[in-house]
Motif scaffolding. Structure first.
Motif, PDB file in Angstrom:
ATOM      1  N   ASP A   1       0.824  -1.203   0.000  1.00 38.56           N
ATOM      2  CA  ASP A   1       0.000   0.000   0.000  1.00 38.56           C
ATOM      3  C   ASP A   1       0.863   1.259   0.000  1.00 38.56           C
ATOM      4  OD1 ASP A   1      -2.158  -1.650   0.002  1.00 38.56           O
ATOM      5  OD2 ASP A   1      -2.604  -1.433   2.141  1.00 38.56           O
ATOM      6  N   GLU A   2       1.994   1.223   0.726  1.00 40.88           N
ATOM      7  CA  GLU A   2       2.870   2.392   0.765  1.00 40.88           C
ATOM      8  C   GLU A   2       3.475   2.667  -0.607  1.00 40.88           C
ATOM      9  OE1 GLU A   2       2.944  -0.123   2.777  1.00 40.88           O
ATOM     10  OE2 GLU A   2       2.242   0.723   4.675  1.00 40.88           O
ATOM     11  N   GLU A   3       3.903   1.616  -1.300  1.00 39.45           N
ATOM     12  CA  GLU A   3       4.460   1.802  -2.640  1.00 39.45           C
ATOM     13  C   GLU A   3       3.402   2.297  -3.611  1.00 39.45           C
ATOM     14  OE1 GLU A   3       7.969  -1.552  -2.813  1.00 39.45           O
ATOM     15  OE2 GLU A   3       5.898  -2.182  -3.109  1.00 39.45           O
ATOM     16  N   ILE A   4       2.174   1.765  -3.479  1.00 44.10           N
ATOM     17  CA  ILE A   4       1.093   2.208  -4.363  1.00 44.10           C
ATOM     18  C   ILE A   4       0.816   3.696  -4.153  1.00 44.10           C
ATOM     19  CG2 ILE A   4      -1.372   1.973  -4.809  1.00 44.10           C
ATOM     20  CD1 ILE A   4      -1.099  -0.999  -4.220  1.00 44.10           C
ATOM     21  N   ALA A   5       0.752   4.121  -2.882  1.00 44.89           N
ATOM     22  CA  ALA A   5       0.494   5.536  -2.599  1.00 44.89           C
ATOM     23  C   ALA A   5       1.603   6.412  -3.163  1.00 44.89           C
ATOM     24  CB  ALA A   5       0.355   5.741  -1.084  1.00 44.89           C
ATOM     25  N   GLU A   6       2.847   5.975  -3.016  1.00 47.02           N
ATOM     26  CA  GLU A   6       3.973   6.759  -3.545  1.00 47.02           C
ATOM     27  C   GLU A   6       3.934   6.853  -5.063  1.00 47.02           C
ATOM     28  OE1 GLU A   6       8.885   6.632  -3.530  1.00 47.02           O
ATOM     29  OE2 GLU A   6       7.718   5.231  -2.303  1.00 47.02           O
ATOM     30  N   LEU A   7       3.663   5.730  -5.719  1.00 47.08           N
ATOM     31  CA  LEU A   7       3.618   5.735  -7.188  1.00 47.08           C
ATOM     32  C   LEU A   7       2.432   6.540  -7.701  1.00 47.08           C
ATOM     33  CD1 LEU A   7       4.572   2.015  -7.910  1.00 47.08           C
ATOM     34  CD2 LEU A   7       6.005   4.031  -8.205  1.00 47.08           C
ATOM     35  N   MET A   8       1.283   6.460  -7.033  1.00 50.39           N
ATOM     36  CA  MET A   8       0.128   7.239  -7.459  1.00 50.39           C
ATOM     37  C   MET A   8       0.393   8.729  -7.298  1.00 50.39           C
ATOM     38  SD  MET A   8      -2.135   5.320  -8.765  1.00 50.39           S
ATOM     39  CE  MET A   8      -3.290   6.658  -8.932  1.00 50.39           C
ATOM     40  N   GLN A   9       1.105   9.119  -6.233  1.00 48.04           N
ATOM     41  CA  GLN A   9       1.447  10.525  -6.064  1.00 48.04           C
ATOM     42  C   GLN A   9       2.385  10.985  -7.174  1.00 48.04           C
ATOM     43  OE1 GLN A   9       0.083  12.612  -4.064  1.00 48.04           O
ATOM     44  NE2 GLN A   9       1.352  14.351  -4.693  1.00 48.04           N
ATOM     45  N   GLU A  10       3.322  10.124  -7.544  1.00 46.14           N
ATOM     46  CA  GLU A  10       4.224  10.453  -8.647  1.00 46.14           C
ATOM     47  C   GLU A  10       3.446  10.608  -9.955  1.00 46.14           C
ATOM     48  OE1 GLU A  10       8.017   8.478 -11.088  1.00 46.14           O
ATOM     49  OE2 GLU A  10       7.224   7.534  -9.262  1.00 46.14           O
ATOM     50  N   LEU A  11       2.457   9.719 -10.173  1.00 44.51           N
ATOM     51  CA  LEU A  11       1.643   9.815 -11.388  1.00 44.51           C
ATOM     52  C   LEU A  11       0.820  11.096 -11.390  1.00 44.51           C
ATOM     53  CD1 LEU A  11       0.568   8.539 -13.995  1.00 44.51           C
ATOM     54  CD2 LEU A  11      -1.130   7.333 -12.609  1.00 44.51           C
ATOM     55  N   ARG A  12       0.260  11.462 -10.231  1.00 37.50           N
ATOM     56  CA  ARG A  12      -0.529  12.691 -10.170  1.00 37.50           C
ATOM     57  C   ARG A  12       0.337  13.912 -10.482  1.00 37.50           C
ATOM     58  NH1 ARG A  12      -2.830   9.866  -5.634  1.00 37.50           N
ATOM     59  NH2 ARG A  12      -5.039   9.416  -5.964  1.00 37.50           N
ATOM     60  N   GLU A  13       1.548  13.958  -9.905  1.00 34.19           N
ATOM     61  CA  GLU A  13       2.410  15.107 -10.160  1.00 34.19           C
ATOM     62  C   GLU A  13       2.830  15.169 -11.623  1.00 34.19           C
ATOM     63  OE1 GLU A  13       5.630  14.625  -7.494  1.00 34.19           O
ATOM     64  OE2 GLU A  13       4.463  15.088  -5.682  1.00 34.19           O
ATOM     65  N   ALA A  14       3.156  14.006 -12.198  1.00 33.79           N
ATOM     66  CA  ALA A  14       3.543  13.997 -13.611  1.00 33.79           C
ATOM     67  C   ALA A  14       2.374  14.414 -14.502  1.00 33.79           C
ATOM     68  CB  ALA A  14       4.055  12.612 -14.013  1.00 33.79           C
ATOM     69  N   THR A  15       1.170  13.973 -14.167  1.00 27.79           N
ATOM     70  CA  THR A  15      -0.004  14.360 -14.956  1.00 27.79           C
ATOM     71  C   THR A  15      -0.261  15.858 -14.841  1.00 27.79           C
ATOM     72  OG1 THR A  15      -0.970  12.160 -14.584  1.00 27.79           O
ATOM     73  CG2 THR A  15      -2.448  13.904 -15.313  1.00 27.79           C
ATOM     74  N   ASP A  16      -0.139  16.404 -13.635  1.00 30.25           N
ATOM     75  CA  ASP A  16      -0.348  17.847 -13.462  1.00 30.25           C
ATOM     76  C   ASP A  16       0.657  18.656 -14.272  1.00 30.25           C
ATOM     77  OD1 ASP A  16      -2.406  17.233 -11.766  1.00 30.25           O
ATOM     78  OD2 ASP A  16      -1.241  17.513  -9.925  1.00 30.25           O
ATOM     79  N   ASP A  17       1.932  18.239 -14.217  1.00 30.12           N
ATOM     80  CA  ASP A  17       2.958  18.958 -14.979  1.00 30.12           C
ATOM     81  C   ASP A  17       2.687  18.880 -16.473  1.00 30.12           C
ATOM     82  OD1 ASP A  17       4.167  19.548 -12.602  1.00 30.12           O
ATOM     83  OD2 ASP A  17       5.685  17.977 -12.747  1.00 30.12           O
ATOM     84  N   TYR A  18       2.299  17.688 -16.940  1.00 34.21           N
ATOM     85  CA  TYR A  18       2.055  17.521 -18.379  1.00 34.21           C
ATOM     86  C   TYR A  18       0.882  18.378 -18.842  1.00 34.21           C
ATOM     87  CZ  TYR A  18       0.718  15.256 -22.752  1.00 34.21           C
ATOM     88  OH  TYR A  18       0.369  15.014 -24.058  1.00 34.21           O
ATOM     89  N   LEU A  19      -0.207  18.365 -18.074  1.00 33.47           N
ATOM     90  CA  LEU A  19      -1.379  19.147 -18.469  1.00 33.47           C
ATOM     91  C   LEU A  19      -1.093  20.645 -18.386  1.00 33.47           C
ATOM     92  CD1 LEU A  19      -4.250  17.124 -16.752  1.00 33.47           C
ATOM     93  CD2 LEU A  19      -3.554  17.093 -19.139  1.00 33.47           C
ATOM     94  N   ARG A  20      -0.318  21.053 -17.392  1.00 31.38           N
ATOM     95  CA  ARG A  20      -0.002  22.477 -17.279  1.00 31.38           C
ATOM     96  C   ARG A  20       0.843  22.947 -18.465  1.00 31.38           C
ATOM     97  NH1 ARG A  20       2.288  22.155 -12.966  1.00 31.38           N
ATOM     98  NH2 ARG A  20       4.474  22.254 -13.585  1.00 31.38           N
ATOM     99  N   MET A  21       1.848  22.144 -18.828  1.00 29.30           N
ATOM    100  CA  MET A  21       2.690  22.529 -19.966  1.00 29.30           C
ATOM    101  C   MET A  21       1.925  22.431 -21.282  1.00 29.30           C
ATOM    102  SD  MET A  21       6.291  20.755 -18.856  1.00 29.30           S
ATOM    103  CE  MET A  21       7.036  21.168 -17.269  1.00 29.30           C
ATOM    104  N   LEU A  22       1.033  21.445 -21.375  1.00 31.04           N
ATOM    105  CA  LEU A  22       0.221  21.338 -22.581  1.00 31.04           C
ATOM    106  C   LEU A  22      -0.687  22.555 -22.729  1.00 31.04           C
ATOM    107  CD1 LEU A  22      -0.476  19.370 -24.928  1.00 31.04           C
ATOM    108  CD2 LEU A  22      -2.312  18.500 -23.503  1.00 31.04           C
TER     109      LEU A  22
END
Length: 873
Positions: A511-532
Motif C-alpha cells: 500500500d505504501e508503494e502504491i500511494a507513492e507511485l500514485m502521487q508520482e503519477l498525479r504530479e507527472a499528470t499535473d505537470d504535463y497538463l499544465r505545460m500542454l
C-alpha cells in the motif's frame, strides 16, 4: 459347461501371450539390435575384423536369449485359465459348483438349501468374462532396453533398407564368392540441405530418368576387384583433376543435366535432369507511408522456390534531384548509401511472404532528401534478386515551429558538408542576436550559444568527424526542444510514471508503494497538463492529438477521480480492473485536448443547448426527488429530521449553501434530512419550504419567492420538459427516434409523479420520479449518440456533441453507489460529499440505507421504499 468355453479359451490365449512376452522379450530385443545396424549398412562400412567380432557376439546373444526363453516358457493349462476366470468373479462360482455336500446330506431341507445354492452359483457362472492378460514387463526390464532396441529398429526402417541385410551373405561368403557372383556397388544422392529434399539411395532407383536439384552430391562406392566396375558421368561438368573411373569411392556434384552410368557386369544408366534453382525476386507492393514523427513503412513481397535467406534495402542519395540552394550549393561530403536489413518471417515458409520495412530515419543525413530505394534479396545458393531503383523523398520528422525548422535546416547543411560550418555559425549567431520571442526559456537559448561556441573553437582548423557528429546531435536536440518545448520532458516523465505503476500492478506492490507511485503519477499528470495548456494556442492543433475525437473534453476532477479509483482498486488487490482503468487513463492522455476558456470558441449549437437544458431538468428532477424523500421521512421521524435541520444551521450563519439572495434563514428548515446529500445547493428554487409542503399540497397555495408545493414544482418541470422536447433539433436515425421516445416516457412519468404528489402518496411519487430520471438519462444518452452520428455523416457541419456528451469517468459512482451513466449529470450542483473520498463516502451512504431498511422499528412503508431503492440501484 458350454458357456464357459469362450471365456476360458480367451483367457488361456492371453496367458500364453503373457508367457511369450515375459520370457522372449530379451530375444526380440537382441533381434532388433542386430537388424538395425544391418539395415543401415554398417556392415559395409566397418572393418572386416570388427564385422566378424560383432557377428560372433550377435550369434551368441541370439542363441542365448532364444534358449533362455524356450527353457522358461510354460504352456498354461486349461485348469489354470479356468481358475483365473473363477477368481475374477465374486464368490468363485465355478469352484463352488464342483463342491459336494458334506453335512446334512440325508436331510431334505438341507439338501433343498444346497440345491438352491448350486443353482445360484450355476447362474452366476454365466457372467464369466475373458480376463485381460498382463503384458507389463517393466519389473523384468527396469532400464527399458526393449524400447531402445525398438527405437533403433524403427529408425532403420525409416532411413535404411531391408535390401542391405543381403550384403551380409556376400561378406560371409568371402571374396572368392564375391568375385564369382560379380562386383557390387552402392550410391547415394544428397540434395543441398536448404532444399529440404530427402536423400536418394541409388540402388533402390531403377535405371531411367532421375530428377535431382542442382548442386546435389552423388556418392558412389565400388566393391570387388579394382577395375571390375567403372563410372561414367556427364552431370558434374568436371574438366580437370578427374579421378579414375574405377576408383572405389567417388564423389561429385550435379551441376548440369546429363547421364550417369555404372558399367561392369550389367550396365546401369540414369538420365539425370538437374532442377534449376531459380533466383529470388522482390517487389514493392505499395507506396511508402510515413507519419508526422518520421516513421516510414514500405510494404514489399518476396518469393523464391526454396526460400529467401535474407535481404537488404539500399537508400542512395539522388544528387541530380536535389534542390541545390542555400547550404546545398556546394558539393556534398561523401555520403555512403544507407543499407537496412529487410525483416524476415521468424516462423513459417520464406518461399513467398509479405512484410513491411518500418524504420525512423529522421536523424540520418538523407532524411527529407531525394533518394533512390532499391530492395535486394538473396537465397541460400547466393543468387540475388532486386527491384528497380525507386526515386522518392526519404521520410523524416516534420517540424512546424518556424525556429525549429530553421535549426533543422542548418543541421542538414552541416551534415551535407563540413565546409558549411562557417555559414551555419553565422546564421545561428544572427538568430541569437535578438532572442526575444524565439526562445520559450533560457535553456534553449543557452544550448544554442553552446553550439555556437563549439563551432567557433573549430573555425580555423575545421570540423572533425567527431565534432561534426556532436554538433549535429546537439542541433537535433535543440530543434526537438524548440518544437515540443518542455512538453516532451513532461510527457516522458508521465510515461515513466505510468510504466512504474504498471510494473507495480504486475509485481503486487504494498500500500505504501502504491500511494507513492500514485502521487508520482498525479504530479507527472499535473505537470504535463499544465505545460500542454501553456503551449496550446487557440485554433492551433499543432500540439494537440489528432485522434478524431473533437468535442471530448476532460477536466482535472475527472482525471483525479479516475486515479483515485485506480489506487483504490490496487489497494483492494483487484489488479486486473486497475490495469483496465490504467489503459483507459493512458488513452485519455493520448487523446488529451486542452481548450482555453470555459465557453469554447462560439455560441453553443442547438444540439448542445438541448443537452444543457436536459441536464438542468435532470438535476432539478433529482433535487425534487430528494425533497420528496425528505418529506417522506418527515412523516415518520419528525423529531429526527428537526434535529438534523438544527444541526445543519449553526447560530450566527445567516445563509446556507444554495440560499438565494434575499431568502430568509428560516426557509432552510429541513435540508439536512436527505440521507443521500449533505446540503442542497439550489438553482433558484428554495427547498427549505418543504416542511410546509404537506399543508400546501392540498390547496396548491404558494408563498413568497418560490414557495411552491412539490406537485407544482413537478408540474413546472413537466411543462419545461415538454417545451424542450418540442425544441429538439431534427436528428434522424434510430438514436434520434429513441431519444424522443425516452423523453416522452420521462414526461409521462413526471405526470404520474405529479398526480401522486397531489394525492399525498409520496412513495408512489418517488417511484415515478425515479422512472422519469432514468428515462431522462437514457434520452440524453441517445441524443448524444444521434448528434455524434450526425457529425460523422456531415463532418463539415461541425460537432453538436458538446460537453453534455462527454465521456464519464470510469469507476465514478453517485452517493448511492450507482455507476455513472454515459451522459447526463448525477445528483445536484451542491457539494454533497465535501472534499473527502467520493467512493468511500458513497459506500458509507449505501451501507446506511441498508442499515435503515433492516431496522424493524421503522414504518413498513419507509422500509419498503428503501428495499425497492436498493433493488433498483
Amino acid at each position: 459347461m458350454r458357456h464357459l468355453r469362450f471365456p476360458v479359451a480367451a483367457t488361456r490365449a492371453g496367458m500364453v501371450a503373457e508367457q511369450v512376452v515375459r520370457v522372449f522379450w530379451p530375444f526380440w530385443t537382441v533381434v532388433f539390435l542386430i537388424l538395425a545396424p544391418l539395415m543401415m549398412g554398417w556392415q559395409d562400412l566397418v572393418p572386416l575384423e570388427l564385422f566378424w567380432g560383432g557377428a560372433v557376439v550377435s550369434v551368441i546373444a541370439f542363441l542365448a536369449t532364444l534358449g533362455w526363453g524356450i527353457r522358461r516358457f510354460r504352456m498354461p493349462t486349461r485348469s489354470e485359465a479356468l481358475e483365473r476366470v473363477d477368481a475374477a468373479m465374486p464368490g468363485r462360482p465355478i469352484a463352488a459348483i464342483a463342491d459336494r455336500q458334506a453335512i446334512g446330506s440325508g436331510d431334505a431341507a438341507s439338501e433343498a438349501v444346497w440345491q438352491a445354492h448350486m443353482a445360484r452359483m450355476a447362474e452366476r457362472t454365466k457372467q464369466a468374462r475373458p480376463i485381460e492378460p498382463d503384458l507389463r514387463i517393466s519389473d523384468r526390464d527396469p532400464y527399458g532396453l526393449r524400447f531402445v532396441a525398438l527405437l533403433f529398429f524403427v529408425a532403420a526402417l525409416m532411413f535404411g533398407s531391408l535390401f542391405r541385410v543381403t550384403s551380409v551373405g556376400e561378406i560371409v561368403a568371402g571374396s572368392e564368392q564375391t568375385l564369382a557372383t560379380g562386383p557390387v556397388w552402392e550410391g547415394w544422392v544428397e540434395p543441398p540441405a536448404y532444399t529440404g529434399k530427402p536423400s536418394i539411395y541409388l540402388n533402390d532407383v531403377p535405371a531411367g530418368p532421375l530428377r535431382v536439384p542442382e548442386g546435389s552430391q552423388i556418392t558412389l562406392r565400388l566393391y570387388g576387384e579394382v577395375g571390375a566396375l567403372t563410372v561414367a558421368e556427364t552431370v558434374s561438368g568436371r574438366v580437370g583433376e578427374v579421378g579414375s573411373a574405377s576408383d572405389a569411392q567417388q564423389e561429385f556434384d550435379v551441376m548440369q543435366s546429363g547421364t550417369l552410368t555404372i558399367s561392369g557386369g550389367t550396365d546401369t544408366t540414369w538420365e539425370v535432369t538437374a532442377i534449376d534453382d531459380t533466383a529470388p525476386s522482390v517487389e514493392l507492393t505499395g507506396p511508402i507511408e510515413a507519419d508526422a514523427m518520421g516513421e516510414m513503412s514500405q510494404p514489399f513481397t518476396a518469393y523464391d522456390d526454396y526460400g529467401v535467406e535474407f535481404g537488404t534495402a539500399t537508400i542512395t542519395l539522388d544528387l541530380a534531384q536535389v534542390d541545390r540552394r542555400h547550404g546545398l550549393t556546394i558539393d556534398p561530403d561523401p555520403i555512403a548509401p544507407l543499407v537496412l536489413d529487410l525483416p524476415m518471417p521468424f516462423t513459417g515458409d520464406r518461399s513467398d511472404f509479405d512484410e513491411f520495412l518500418i524504420d525512423n530515419l529522421s536523424k540520418h543525413p538523407l532524411a527529407n532528401m531525394p533518394v533512390t530505394l532499391q530492395f535486394e534479396v538473396i537465397d541460400a545458393a547466393e543468387q540475388t534478386g532486386m527491384t528497380p531503383a525507386e526515386p522518392m523523398i526519404l521520410p523524416g520528422r516534420r517540424f512546424f515551429q518556424p525556429f525549429a525548422k530553421a535549426v533543422i535546416e542548418q543541421r542538414r547543411d552541416l551534415m551535407w558538408s563540413k565546409a558549411n560550418a562557417g555559414r551555419v555559425n553565422q546564421i545561428l549567431r544572427a538568430v541569437s542576436h535578438r532572442p526575444e520571442g524565439l526562445f520559450s526559456n533560457e535553456t534553449t537559448y543557452l544550448r544554442l550559444r553552446t553550439i555556437i561556441r563549439r563551432l567557433d573553437n573549430f573555425k580555423e582548423v575545421g570540423l572533425t568527424d567527431e565534432v561534426q557528429d556532436e554538433v549535429v546531435e546537439a542541433l537535433w536536440e535543440l530543434a526537438i526542444q524548440l518544437e515540443d518545448g518542455r512538453l516532451a520532458d513532461a510527457r516522458e516523465r508521465l510515461r515513466r510514471a505510468q510504466e512504474r505503476l504498471a510494473e507495480a500492478m504486475r509485481d503486487g506492490a504494498s500500500d505504501e508503494e502504491i500511494a507513492e507511485l500514485m502521487q508520482e503519477l498525479r504530479e507527472a499528470t499535473d505537470d504535463y497538463l499544465r505545460m500542454l495548456a501553456e503551449e496550446a494556442e487557440p485554433n492551433d492543433g499543432t500540439d494537440q492529438a489528432d485522434s478524431g475525437q473533437q468535442g471530448q473534453q476532460m477536466g482535472m476532477d475527472e482525471l483525479q477521480a479516475l486515479m483515485d479509483r485506480i489506487e483504490e482498486l490496487m489497494q483492494e488487490g483487484r489488479m486486473a480492473e486497475a490495469q483496465e482503468l490504467m489503459e483507459q487513463l493512458n488513452q485519455m492522455m493520448e487523446n488529451m485536448r486542452v481548450t482555453q476558456g470555459e465557453g469554447g470558441d462560439g455560441p453553443p449549437s442547438p444540439g448542445e443547448q438541448s443537452m444543457q437544458d436536459l441536464a438542468d431538468t435532470l438535476r432539478e428532477q433529482e433535487e425534487l426527488s430528494d425533497d420528496s424523500f425528505s418529506d417522506l421521512q418527515d412523516q415518520f421521524n419528525p423529531g429526527q429530521q428537526d434535529q438534523q435541520g438544527q444541526q445543519g444551521q449553526q447560530p450566527g450563519q445567516p445563509g446556507q449553501q444554495g440560499q438565494e439572495p434575499g431568502q430568509q434563514p428560516g426557509q432552510q428548515g429541513n435540508e439536512g434530512s436527505n440521507p443521500s446529500q449533505g446540503g442542497q445547493q439550489g438553482r433558484g428554487q428554495g427547498v427549505g419550504e418543504d416542511s410546509q409542503s404537506g399543508e400546501q399540497r392540498g390547496d396548491g397555495a404558494g408563498g413568497e419567492g418560490d414557495q411552491r408545493s412539490l406537485a407544482e414544482r413537478q408540474q413546472a418541470l413537466r411543462e419545461e420538459l415538454q417545451r424542450q422536447r418540442d425544441g429538439l433539433p431534427n436528428l434522424g436515425g434510430e438514436s434520434g427516434e429513441t431519444a424522443r421516445q425516452s423523453l416522452e416516457r420521462a414526461e409521462g412519468a413526471m405526470e404520474g409523479a405529479e398526480d401522486a404528489l397531489r394525492e399525498g402518496d409520496l412513495a408512489e411519487a418517488i417511484d415515478r420520479q425515479a422512472e422519469a430520471m432514468d428515462a431522462l438519462r437514457n434520452g440524453m444518452r441517445e441524443l448524444g449518440q444521434a448528434m455524434a452520428e450526425n457529425q460523422n455523416a456531415e463532418p463539415g457541419q461541425g460537432s453538436e456533441q458538446g460537453e453534455a456528451s462527454g465521456s464519464p469517468v470510469p469507476g465514478q459512482r453517485d452517493p448511492l453507489g450507482r455507476e455513472m451513466g454515459n451522459t447526463g449529470q448525477l445528483g445536484t450542483d451542491q457539494e454533497l460529499l465535501g472534499n473527502g473520498d467520493i467512493n468511500r463516502r458513497a459506500e458509507e451512504l449505501l451501507d446506511e440505507i441498508r442499515r435503515r431498511s433492516a431496522e424493524q422499528r421503522r414504518p413498513e412503508i419507509e422500509r419498503d421504499y428503501l428495499r425497492r431503492l436498493l433493488d433498483q440501484f
